[in-house]
Design a protein around this motif. Structure first.
Motif, PDB file in Angstrom:
ATOM      1  N   GLU A 138      -8.130   3.781   1.685  1.00  0.00           N
ATOM      2  CA  GLU A 138      -9.570   3.630   2.291  1.00  0.00           C
ATOM      3  C   GLU A 138      -9.831   2.950   1.182  1.00  0.00           C
ATOM      4  O   GLU A 138     -10.471   1.630   1.486  1.00  0.00           O
ATOM      5  N   ASP A 139     -10.284   3.164   0.442  1.00  0.00           N
ATOM      6  CA  ASP A 139     -10.776   2.632  -0.457  1.00  0.00           C
ATOM      7  C   ASP A 139     -10.624   0.872  -0.936  1.00  0.00           C
ATOM      8  O   ASP A 139     -10.754  -0.416  -1.332  1.00  0.00           O
ATOM      9  N   ASN A 140      -8.845   1.074  -1.322  1.00  0.00           N
ATOM     10  CA  ASN A 140      -8.253   0.031  -1.298  1.00  0.00           C
ATOM     11  C   ASN A 140      -7.627  -1.246  -0.847  1.00  0.00           C
ATOM     12  O   ASN A 140      -7.344  -2.709  -0.913  1.00  0.00           O
ATOM     13  N   LYS A 141      -7.649  -0.369   0.638  1.00  0.00           N
ATOM     14  CA  LYS A 141      -6.525  -1.591   1.682  1.00  0.00           C
ATOM     15  C   LYS A 141      -6.748  -2.990   2.496  1.00  0.00           C
ATOM     16  O   LYS A 141      -6.668  -3.309   1.819  1.00  0.00           O
ATOM     17  N   LEU A 142      -8.124  -3.157   1.589  1.00  0.00           N
ATOM     18  CA  LEU A 142      -8.499  -4.686   2.323  1.00  0.00           C
ATOM     19  C   LEU A 142      -8.170  -5.279   0.522  1.00  0.00           C
ATOM     20  O   LEU A 142      -8.168  -6.856   1.408  1.00  0.00           O
ATOM     21  N   ARG A 143      -8.158  -5.321  -0.410  1.00  0.00           N
ATOM     22  CA  ARG A 143      -7.220  -5.459  -1.157  1.00  0.00           C
ATOM     23  C   ARG A 143      -5.658  -6.364  -0.471  1.00  0.00           C
ATOM     24  O   ARG A 143      -5.209  -7.083  -1.986  1.00  0.00           O
ATOM     25  N   ALA A 144      -5.350  -5.287  -0.267  1.00  0.00           N
ATOM     26  CA  ALA A 144      -3.648  -6.143   0.384  1.00  0.00           C
ATOM     27  C   ALA A 144      -3.648  -7.848   1.153  1.00  0.00           C
ATOM     28  O   ALA A 144      -4.226  -7.161   2.115  1.00  0.00           O
TER      29      ALA A 144
ATOM     30  N   VAL B  91       7.262 -18.292   6.186  1.00  0.00           N
ATOM     31  CA  VAL B  91       7.356 -17.364   4.964  1.00  0.00           C
ATOM     32  C   VAL B  91       6.134 -17.161   4.083  1.00  0.00           C
ATOM     33  O   VAL B  91       4.221 -17.891   4.986  1.00  0.00           O
ATOM     34  N   ALA B  92       5.667 -16.341   3.690  1.00  0.00           N
ATOM     35  CA  ALA B  92       4.505 -15.450   3.635  1.00  0.00           C
ATOM     36  C   ALA B  92       4.550 -15.010   1.889  1.00  0.00           C
ATOM     37  O   ALA B  92       5.672 -14.498   1.376  1.00  0.00           O
ATOM     38  N   PHE B  93       3.150 -14.965   1.462  1.00  0.00           N
ATOM     39  CA  PHE B  93       3.383 -14.246  -0.074  1.00  0.00           C
ATOM     40  C   PHE B  93       2.402 -13.076   0.158  1.00  0.00           C
ATOM     41  O   PHE B  93       0.840 -13.554   0.690  1.00  0.00           O
ATOM     42  N   CYS B  94       2.174 -11.870  -0.024  1.00  0.00           N
ATOM     43  CA  CYS B  94       1.563 -10.644  -0.315  1.00  0.00           C
ATOM     44  C   CYS B  94       1.501 -10.864  -1.239  1.00  0.00           C
ATOM     45  O   CYS B  94       2.810  -9.978  -2.529  1.00  0.00           O
ATOM     46  N   PHE B  95       0.397  -9.700  -1.161  1.00  0.00           N
ATOM     47  CA  PHE B  95      -0.064  -9.096  -2.589  1.00  0.00           C
ATOM     48  C   PHE B  95      -1.254  -8.370  -3.034  1.00  0.00           C
ATOM     49  O   PHE B  95      -2.808  -8.835  -1.660  1.00  0.00           O
ATOM     50  N   ILE B  96      -1.839  -7.534  -3.872  1.00  0.00           N
ATOM     51  CA  ILE B  96      -2.832  -6.783  -3.929  1.00  0.00           C
ATOM     52  C   ILE B  96      -3.662  -7.955  -4.635  1.00  0.00           C
ATOM     53  O   ILE B  96      -3.231  -7.550  -6.234  1.00  0.00           O
ATOM     54  N   GLY B  97      -4.945  -8.590  -4.712  1.00  0.00           N
ATOM     55  CA  GLY B  97      -5.756  -8.610  -5.516  1.00  0.00           C
ATOM     56  C   GLY B  97      -6.624  -7.852  -5.355  1.00  0.00           C
ATOM     57  O   GLY B  97      -7.435  -6.589  -4.822  1.00  0.00           O
TER      58      GLY B  97
ATOM     59  N   LEU C  58       0.995  -1.356  -0.107  1.00  0.00           N
ATOM     60  CA  LEU C  58       0.257   0.296  -0.158  1.00  0.00           C
ATOM     61  C   LEU C  58       0.423   1.441  -0.389  1.00  0.00           C
ATOM     62  O   LEU C  58      -0.260   2.059  -0.357  1.00  0.00           O
ATOM     63  N   VAL C  59       1.943   0.856   1.120  1.00  0.00           N
ATOM     64  CA  VAL C  59       2.641   2.408   0.933  1.00  0.00           C
ATOM     65  C   VAL C  59       3.171   2.490  -0.527  1.00  0.00           C
ATOM     66  O   VAL C  59       3.419   3.678  -0.916  1.00  0.00           O
ATOM     67  N   LEU C  60       4.024   1.478  -1.206  1.00  0.00           N
ATOM     68  CA  LEU C  60       4.595   2.241  -3.124  1.00  0.00           C
ATOM     69  C   LEU C  60       3.314   2.225  -3.190  1.00  0.00           C
ATOM     70  O   LEU C  60       3.668   2.767  -4.390  1.00  0.00           O
ATOM     71  N   LYS C  61       2.162   1.882  -3.665  1.00  0.00           N
ATOM     72  CA  LYS C  61       0.958   2.735  -4.682  1.00  0.00           C
ATOM     73  C   LYS C  61       1.031   3.773  -4.131  1.00  0.00           C
ATOM     74  O   LYS C  61       0.975   4.694  -4.620  1.00  0.00           O
ATOM     75  N   ALA C  62       1.111   4.787  -2.906  1.00  0.00           N
ATOM     76  CA  ALA C  62       0.864   6.161  -2.594  1.00  0.00           C
ATOM     77  C   ALA C  62       1.989   6.715  -3.319  1.00  0.00           C
ATOM     78  O   ALA C  62       1.640   7.357  -3.574  1.00  0.00           O
ATOM     79  N   HIS C  63       3.155   6.365  -2.574  1.00  0.00           N
ATOM     80  CA  HIS C  63       4.490   6.648  -2.824  1.00  0.00           C
ATOM     81  C   HIS C  63       4.185   6.900  -4.622  1.00  0.00           C
ATOM     82  O   HIS C  63       4.529   7.892  -5.523  1.00  0.00           O
ATOM     83  N   GLU C  64       3.791   6.077  -5.972  1.00  0.00           N
ATOM     84  CA  GLU C  64       3.765   5.757  -6.954  1.00  0.00           C
ATOM     85  C   GLU C  64       2.436   6.947  -7.599  1.00  0.00           C
ATOM     86  O   GLU C  64       2.864   8.111  -8.297  1.00  0.00           O
ATOM     87  N   MET C  65       1.552   7.164  -6.732  1.00  0.00           N
ATOM     88  CA  MET C  65       0.373   8.280  -6.285  1.00  0.00           C
ATOM     89  C   MET C  65       1.229   9.723  -6.453  1.00  0.00           C
ATOM     90  O   MET C  65       0.880  10.365  -7.164  1.00  0.00           O
TER      91      MET C  65
END
Length: 291
Positions: free
Chosen positions: A154-160, A280-286, A132-139
């Motif tokens: 706020e609109d997309n945080k539950l996609r992380a 081990v963990a796998f994390c993504f925006i989906g 989420l930080v990286l997407k915010a930084h991109e914007m």
């Protein structure tokens, strides 16, 4: 030049190289190990391997919160310089830290009423928060104003999303997440819990499977189900000093999602203190979180 500063905390496990490259301000969170207090500076003072070596040798790290005064010390120089703050915080459901942050905001906005200090409760911790930080930084770098970026978060945080498994149940037992009896039985049966960050922002058990390989397979299946556009979503694969397992999981994911960009990074000390080496963990925006 933007008129606001993007900030986060080290519970995001933001890789130090990205922090430096993107010039993101990070609040370092405290933890204690072998009677000494550290601040999680993303592996600079105590590198990740040394941290997990100490845990394997029997050290039991503990984590703690920051108080309102510390947050005021971070925020005030920015507000007094005439800039606003957008703070991307770890989940309010995993610590009361965000309350200290909000108290600092309320105090400072009385002093600087013309300024803005927006706090986003990401309902995440570790790499989903980083994504989420990286997407915010991109914007941010594209020129989006503070309200636009805050609304997107706020609109997309539950996609992380995060899906992870641990190697040894004793660390979850120490933290009270499983009982002593369940830890003993689970170890005997080689049961591996799959944990996730749920819609409430808490860590929740999604499943139990037998064996490390099946646990990894379960994580791959959840990634395939929940990632809609491989080219749109970046992903982070985290490991707690078990790089061979991380590389194995990477190969399994790439076989199913060949176009997905994936970084391999370290589980930081805050999650690591509770989950232990071998996690081990796998994390993504989906898609939005299913649980």
């Amino acid at each position: 030049m933007q008129n606001y500063i993007l900030m986060t905390d080290s519970d995001s496990d933001l890789p130090f190289a990205l922090k430096e490259q993107l010039d993101i301000t990070v609040v370092y969170m405290p933890y204690a190990l072998e009677g000494k207090e550290y601040f999680d500076d993303l592996g600079q003072t105590l590198d990740h391997k040394s941290f997990y070596d100490k845990m394997r040798a029997g050290a039991q790290p503990t984590t703690s919160a920051l108080n309102e005064t510390v947050y005021e010390e971070y925020f005030e120089p920015i507000l007094s310089s005439g800039k606003d703050v957008l703070f991307i915080a770890f989940s309010s459901q995993l610590s009361g830290t965000i309350n200290a942050m909000r108290a600092a905001r309320d105090t400072l906005l009385e002093k600087y009423p013309e300024r803005k200090l927006i706090i986003i409760d990401t309902l995440s911790i570790s790499a989903p928060q980083t994504l989420l930080v990286l997407k915010a930084h991109e914007m941010y770098t594209a020129g989006a104003d503070i309200e636009t970026v805050a609304k997107w978060l706020e609109d997309n945080k539950l996609r992380a999303q995060a899906w992870f498994t641990v190697d040894d149940l004793k660390y979850l037992q120490r933290g009270g997440r499983v009982s002593a009896a369940a830890a003993v039985l689970g170890t005997m049966l080689d049961l591996k819990p799959i944990l996730t960050e749920n819609r409430e922002g808490k860590l929740a058990a999604a499943a139990k499977v037998r064996g490390r390989k099946k646990a990894m397979g379960y994580i791959v299946d959840r990634a395939v189900e929940n990632i809609e556009d491989q080219k749109e979503s970046i992903a982070i694969l985290l490991h707690a000093d078990c790089l061979p397992d991380a590389e194995k999981l990477l190969g399994m994911i790439k076989a199913k999602l060949p176009e997905l960009q994936i970084r391999i990074e370290n589980v930081g000390p805050v999650i690591g203190a509770h989950a232990g080496p071998g996690t081990v963990a796998f994390c993504f925006i989906g898609k939005e979180r299913p649980l």
